[in-house]
Design a protein around this motif. Structure first.
Motif, PDB file in Angstrom:
ATOM      1  N   TYR A 169       0.693  -3.641   2.397  1.00 31.57           N
ATOM      2  CA  TYR A 169      -0.557  -3.593   3.157  1.00 31.57           C
ATOM      3  C   TYR A 169      -0.318  -2.737   4.663  1.00 31.57           C
ATOM      4  CZ  TYR A 169      -1.934  -7.307  -0.063  1.00 31.57           C
ATOM      5  OH  TYR A 169      -2.264  -8.073  -1.099  1.00 31.57           O
ATOM      6  N   ASP A 170       0.845  -3.222   5.088  1.00 28.94           N
ATOM      7  CA  ASP A 170       1.196  -2.351   6.417  1.00 28.94           C
ATOM      8  C   ASP A 170       1.394  -0.908   6.129  1.00 28.94           C
ATOM      9  OD1 ASP A 170       0.806  -4.941   7.459  1.00 28.94           O
ATOM     10  OD2 ASP A 170       2.829  -5.179   8.100  1.00 28.94           O
ATOM     11  N   THR A 171       2.242  -0.419   5.204  1.00 25.40           N
ATOM     12  CA  THR A 171       2.678   0.781   4.705  1.00 25.40           C
ATOM     13  C   THR A 171       1.363   1.283   4.417  1.00 25.40           C
ATOM     14  OG1 THR A 171       4.810  -0.146   4.079  1.00 25.40           O
ATOM     15  CG2 THR A 171       4.316   1.919   3.253  1.00 25.40           C
ATOM     16  N   ASN A 172       0.573   1.067   3.477  1.00 23.23           N
ATOM     17  CA  ASN A 172      -0.525   1.562   3.190  1.00 23.23           C
ATOM     18  C   ASN A 172      -1.440   2.084   4.119  1.00 23.23           C
ATOM     19  OD1 ASN A 172      -0.104   1.727   0.306  1.00 23.23           O
ATOM     20  ND2 ASN A 172      -1.115   0.111  -0.135  1.00 23.23           N
ATOM     21  N   ALA A 173      -1.658   1.065   5.081  1.00 17.21           N
ATOM     22  CA  ALA A 173      -2.481   1.417   6.087  1.00 17.21           C
ATOM     23  C   ALA A 173      -1.906   2.285   7.089  1.00 17.21           C
ATOM     24  CB  ALA A 173      -2.638   0.188   7.067  1.00 17.21           C
ATOM     25  N   ARG A 174      -0.606   2.360   7.519  1.00 17.13           N
ATOM     26  CA  ARG A 174       0.089   3.444   8.294  1.00 17.13           C
ATOM     27  C   ARG A 174      -0.156   4.782   7.811  1.00 17.13           C
ATOM     28  NH1 ARG A 174       4.765   0.996   8.834  1.00 17.13           N
ATOM     29  NH2 ARG A 174       5.930   2.359   7.389  1.00 17.13           N
ATOM     30  N   LEU A 175       0.093   4.959   6.381  1.00 13.52           N
ATOM     31  CA  LEU A 175      -0.221   6.157   5.643  1.00 13.52           C
ATOM     32  C   LEU A 175      -1.487   6.704   5.730  1.00 13.52           C
ATOM     33  CD1 LEU A 175       2.469   5.724   2.944  1.00 13.52           C
ATOM     34  CD2 LEU A 175       2.706   7.157   4.772  1.00 13.52           C
ATOM     35  N   LEU A 176      -2.599   5.805   5.345  1.00 13.63           N
ATOM     36  CA  LEU A 176      -3.830   6.217   4.874  1.00 13.63           C
ATOM     37  C   LEU A 176      -4.864   5.650   5.913  1.00 13.63           C
ATOM     38  CD1 LEU A 176      -3.311   5.743   1.204  1.00 13.63           C
ATOM     39  CD2 LEU A 176      -3.664   7.647   2.151  1.00 13.63           C
ATOM     40  N   GLY A 177      -4.506   4.764   6.742  1.00  7.37           N
ATOM     41  CA  GLY A 177      -5.401   4.082   7.408  1.00  7.37           C
ATOM     42  C   GLY A 177      -6.471   3.304   6.823  1.00  7.37           C
ATOM     43  N   ALA A 178      -7.830   3.396   7.022  1.00  7.96           N
ATOM     44  CA  ALA A 178      -8.764   2.555   6.380  1.00  7.96           C
ATOM     45  C   ALA A 178      -8.714   2.818   4.796  1.00  7.96           C
ATOM     46  CB  ALA A 178     -10.085   2.801   6.829  1.00  7.96           C
ATOM     47  N   ALA A 179      -8.426   3.858   4.520  1.00  5.32           N
ATOM     48  CA  ALA A 179      -8.427   4.015   3.019  1.00  5.32           C
ATOM     49  C   ALA A 179      -7.117   3.416   2.280  1.00  5.32           C
ATOM     50  CB  ALA A 179      -8.235   5.765   2.527  1.00  5.32           C
ATOM     51  N   GLY A 180      -6.235   2.977   2.867  1.00  4.52           N
ATOM     52  CA  GLY A 180      -5.080   1.997   2.685  1.00  4.52           C
ATOM     53  C   GLY A 180      -5.307   0.743   2.369  1.00  4.52           C
ATOM     54  N   ALA A 181      -6.553   0.239   2.384  1.00 12.54           N
ATOM     55  CA  ALA A 181      -6.957  -1.082   2.586  1.00 12.54           C
ATOM     56  C   ALA A 181      -6.648  -1.635   1.340  1.00 12.54           C
ATOM     57  CB  ALA A 181      -8.349  -1.360   2.771  1.00 12.54           C
ATOM     58  N   PRO A 182      -6.457  -2.895   1.215  1.00 16.42           N
ATOM     59  CA  PRO A 182      -5.804  -3.804  -0.130  1.00 16.42           C
ATOM     60  C   PRO A 182      -6.974  -3.633  -0.954  1.00 16.42           C
ATOM     61  CG  PRO A 182      -5.455  -5.092   1.855  1.00 16.42           C
ATOM     62  CD  PRO A 182      -6.159  -3.993   2.429  1.00 16.42           C
ATOM     63  N   LEU A 183      -6.362  -3.692  -2.267  1.00 19.91           N
ATOM     64  CA  LEU A 183      -7.458  -3.713  -3.350  1.00 19.91           C
ATOM     65  C   LEU A 183      -7.743  -5.235  -3.569  1.00 19.91           C
ATOM     66  CD1 LEU A 183      -5.421  -1.589  -5.933  1.00 19.91           C
ATOM     67  CD2 LEU A 183      -7.271  -0.835  -4.489  1.00 19.91           C
ATOM     68  N   ALA A 184      -8.883  -5.622  -4.363  1.00 23.46           N
ATOM     69  CA  ALA A 184      -9.416  -6.776  -4.455  1.00 23.46           C
ATOM     70  C   ALA A 184      -9.121  -7.102  -5.927  1.00 23.46           C
ATOM     71  CB  ALA A 184     -10.666  -7.221  -4.150  1.00 23.46           C
ATOM     72  N   ASP A 185      -8.578  -8.195  -6.455  1.00 21.54           N
ATOM     73  CA  ASP A 185      -8.767  -8.450  -8.029  1.00 21.54           C
ATOM     74  C   ASP A 185      -9.989  -9.131  -8.258  1.00 21.54           C
ATOM     75  OD1 ASP A 185      -8.530 -11.039  -7.183  1.00 21.54           O
ATOM     76  OD2 ASP A 185      -6.455 -11.358  -7.761  1.00 21.54           O
ATOM     77  N   SER A 186     -10.045  -9.288  -9.678  1.00 24.98           N
ATOM     78  CA  SER A 186     -11.451 -10.250 -10.017  1.00 24.98           C
ATOM     79  C   SER A 186     -11.642 -11.277  -9.457  1.00 24.98           C
ATOM     80  CB  SER A 186     -11.169 -10.194 -11.679  1.00 24.98           C
ATOM     81  OG  SER A 186     -10.358 -11.242 -12.073  1.00 24.98           O
ATOM     82  N   ALA A 187     -10.773 -12.029  -8.887  1.00 24.46           N
ATOM     83  CA  ALA A 187     -11.101 -13.233  -8.079  1.00 24.46           C
ATOM     84  C   ALA A 187     -11.412 -13.089  -6.672  1.00 24.46           C
ATOM     85  CB  ALA A 187     -10.044 -14.102  -8.229  1.00 24.46           C
ATOM     86  N   GLY A 188     -11.215 -11.807  -6.245  1.00 23.76           N
ATOM     87  CA  GLY A 188     -11.464 -11.634  -4.723  1.00 23.76           C
ATOM     88  C   GLY A 188     -10.226 -11.599  -3.748  1.00 23.76           C
ATOM     89  N   ARG A 189      -9.118 -11.712  -4.640  1.00 21.55           N
ATOM     90  CA  ARG A 189      -7.757 -11.845  -3.558  1.00 21.55           C
ATOM     91  C   ARG A 189      -7.296 -10.466  -3.378  1.00 21.55           C
ATOM     92  NH1 ARG A 189      -6.095 -15.750  -8.218  1.00 21.55           N
ATOM     93  NH2 ARG A 189      -6.350 -14.060  -9.162  1.00 21.55           N
ATOM     94  N   ASP A 190      -6.667 -10.117  -2.283  1.00 17.26           N
ATOM     95  CA  ASP A 190      -6.243  -9.174  -2.120  1.00 17.26           C
ATOM     96  C   ASP A 190      -4.765  -8.885  -2.753  1.00 17.26           C
ATOM     97  OD1 ASP A 190      -8.016  -8.522  -0.177  1.00 17.26           O
ATOM     98  OD2 ASP A 190      -6.863  -8.982   1.562  1.00 17.26           O
ATOM     99  N   ILE A 191      -4.947  -7.765  -3.346  1.00 15.26           N
ATOM    100  CA  ILE A 191      -3.399  -7.373  -3.898  1.00 15.26           C
ATOM    101  C   ILE A 191      -3.017  -5.856  -3.835  1.00 15.26           C
ATOM    102  CG2 ILE A 191      -4.013  -8.853  -6.080  1.00 15.26           C
ATOM    103  CD1 ILE A 191      -4.880  -6.347  -7.688  1.00 15.26           C
ATOM    104  N   SER A 192      -1.879  -5.456  -3.889  1.00 12.25           N
ATOM    105  CA  SER A 192      -1.316  -4.195  -3.533  1.00 12.25           C
ATOM    106  C   SER A 192      -1.428  -3.174  -4.884  1.00 12.25           C
ATOM    107  CB  SER A 192       0.155  -4.573  -3.253  1.00 12.25           C
ATOM    108  OG  SER A 192       1.125  -4.694  -4.430  1.00 12.25           O
ATOM    109  N   GLY A 193      -1.278  -3.823  -5.885  1.00 15.23           N
ATOM    110  CA  GLY A 193      -1.580  -2.691  -7.040  1.00 15.23           C
ATOM    111  C   GLY A 193      -0.138  -1.956  -7.010  1.00 15.23           C
ATOM    112  N   VAL A 194       0.929  -2.447  -6.504  1.00 14.62           N
ATOM    113  CA  VAL A 194       2.279  -1.800  -6.714  1.00 14.62           C
ATOM    114  C   VAL A 194       3.125  -2.540  -7.920  1.00 14.62           C
ATOM    115  CG1 VAL A 194       4.253  -1.550  -5.360  1.00 14.62           C
ATOM    116  CG2 VAL A 194       2.072  -1.131  -4.125  1.00 14.62           C
ATOM    117  N   ALA A 195       3.385  -1.688  -8.524  1.00 14.02           N
ATOM    118  CA  ALA A 195       4.501  -2.216  -9.559  1.00 14.02           C
ATOM    119  C   ALA A 195       5.686  -1.657  -9.648  1.00 14.02           C
ATOM    120  CB  ALA A 195       3.784  -2.132 -10.921  1.00 14.02           C
TER     121      ALA A 195
END
Length: 109
Positions: free
Chosen positions: A59-85
């Motif tokens: 999350y920190d890296t995404n935010a540093r690179l993209l600002g607000a556009a790098g916010a965490p994704l939400a899964d179907s239960a509303g939990r923050d996930i990175s989407g990184v595999a």
């Protein structure tokens, strides 16, 4: 790939991003049924790897690179996930747009 081609770096081509410790022990198909549509654009079905990992460093890296556009994704239960595999196939046009967004944010356009 399902993207297209051109450019010295193959802009438009699909990109496989993998952790350095990934070892495949069998054939793995990443893109299925790639074919041009009526307009000549390539259409493909992607076999995406997806992760529900939730590491603050991502999350920190995404935010540093993209600002607000790098916010965490939400899964179907509303939990923050990175989407990184550990491996991901990305469309070339998406990679190009991501590179442009990062470059613009950091004054390197």
């Amino acid at each position: 790939g399902g993207g297209g081609g051109g450019g010295e770096r193959g802009e438009g081509a699909d990109v496989l991003v993998a952790d350095s410790d990934v070892v495949w022990t069998r054939d793995v198909a990443f893109v299925h049924a790639a074919a041009p549509d009526a307009g000549g654009a390539c259409r493909a079905t992607y076999n995406y790897a997806f992760s529900r990992e939730a590491h603050q460093l991502y999350y920190d890296t995404n935010a540093r690179l993209l600002g607000a556009a790098g916010a965490p994704l939400a899964d179907s239960a509303g939990r923050d996930i990175s989407g990184v595999a550990h491996h991901m196939v990305l469309r070339g046009d998406v990679v190009a747009a991501l590179e442009a967004a990062v470059a613009a944010r950091h004054g390197r356009a």
